[in-house]
Design a protein around this motif. Structure first.
Motif, short mmCIF file in Angstrom:
data_model
loop_
_atom_site.label_atom_id
_atom_site.label_comp_id
_atom_site.label_asym_id
_atom_site.label_seq_id
_atom_site.Cartn_x
_atom_site.Cartn_y
_atom_site.Cartn_z
N ARG A 27 44.02 45.37 37.31
CA ARG A 27 42.65 45.15 36.82
C ARG A 27 42.03 43.92 37.46
O ARG A 27 40.88 43.93 37.88
N ASP A 31 38.94 43.73 40.04
CA ASP A 31 37.77 42.95 39.64
C ASP A 31 37.32 42.01 40.75
O ASP A 31 36.14 41.66 40.82
N ASN A 34 34.41 43.28 42.69
CA ASN A 34 33.09 43.22 42.08
C ASN A 34 32.31 41.98 42.50
O ASN A 34 31.09 41.95 42.36
N ARG A 112 36.12 37.66 34.03
CA ARG A 112 35.86 38.90 34.76
C ARG A 112 34.36 39.05 35.03
O ARG A 112 33.53 38.43 34.37
N PRO A 116 30.20 44.77 36.46
CA PRO A 116 31.08 45.35 37.47
C PRO A 116 30.45 46.55 38.18
O PRO A 116 29.57 47.22 37.62
#
Length: 150
Positions: A27, A31, A34, A112, A116
């Motif tokens: 993950r 990320d 992005n 994060r 995204p």
């Protein structure tokens, strides 16, 4: 018999921890993409993007400036992420591992990307379910140019 139970419990807990680490790493790695503005496979775009990306503009995560985020930045972030995960791979205590995983998940959730990238035809994308199904009673005939000449 108790040693078999404790061994089984240890192995089950270890397997769950490995799975949590794998999911968290994937993950976090996804990320990092992005944060790249120019996401293309074109070599020309990659060269142009990295030409503008000076070493002084490569900043550490989290991103707070509006610098140029390019493929080079993503590669450096991926390397830094891998180093962070590799730094703790020697830890053997199960409680310490759980604490490290919880801290890493909290850090990931805190930093994060707020918006995204979503592939347009994936759920949540701009083209997902764009064309609704036709109402009952309307039949669509796909004859692809083979019209009847009656």
């Amino acid at each position: 018999m108790s040693s078999a139970v404790s061994t089984t419990a240890y192995l089950a807990r270890r397997a769950a921890q490995k799975e949590r680490v794998r999911i968290l790493y994937r993950r976090a790695l996804k990320d990092t993409l992005n944060w790249a503005v120019h996401r293309t496979s074109s070599t020309e775009m990659y060269v142009d993007c990295c030409r503008r990306c000076l070493p002084s503009q490569i900043i550490s995560f989290p991103i707070t400036d509006s610098d140029v985020y390019c493929s080079r930045f993503v590669f450096l972030q991926a390397d830094e992420l891998r180093e962070k995960f590799d730094a703790n791979k020697h830890v053997a205590d199960l409680d310490t591992i759980d604490r490290l995983i919880d801290n890493a998940e909290a850090t990931y959730n805190k930093w994060r990307h707020p918006d995204p990238y979503i592939v347009p035809w994936a759920p949540g994308g701009s083209k997902f379910c764009r064309n609704p199904t036709p109402p009952d009673g309307i039949d669509i005939v796909y004859n692809y140019g083979k019209e009847d000449n009656d």
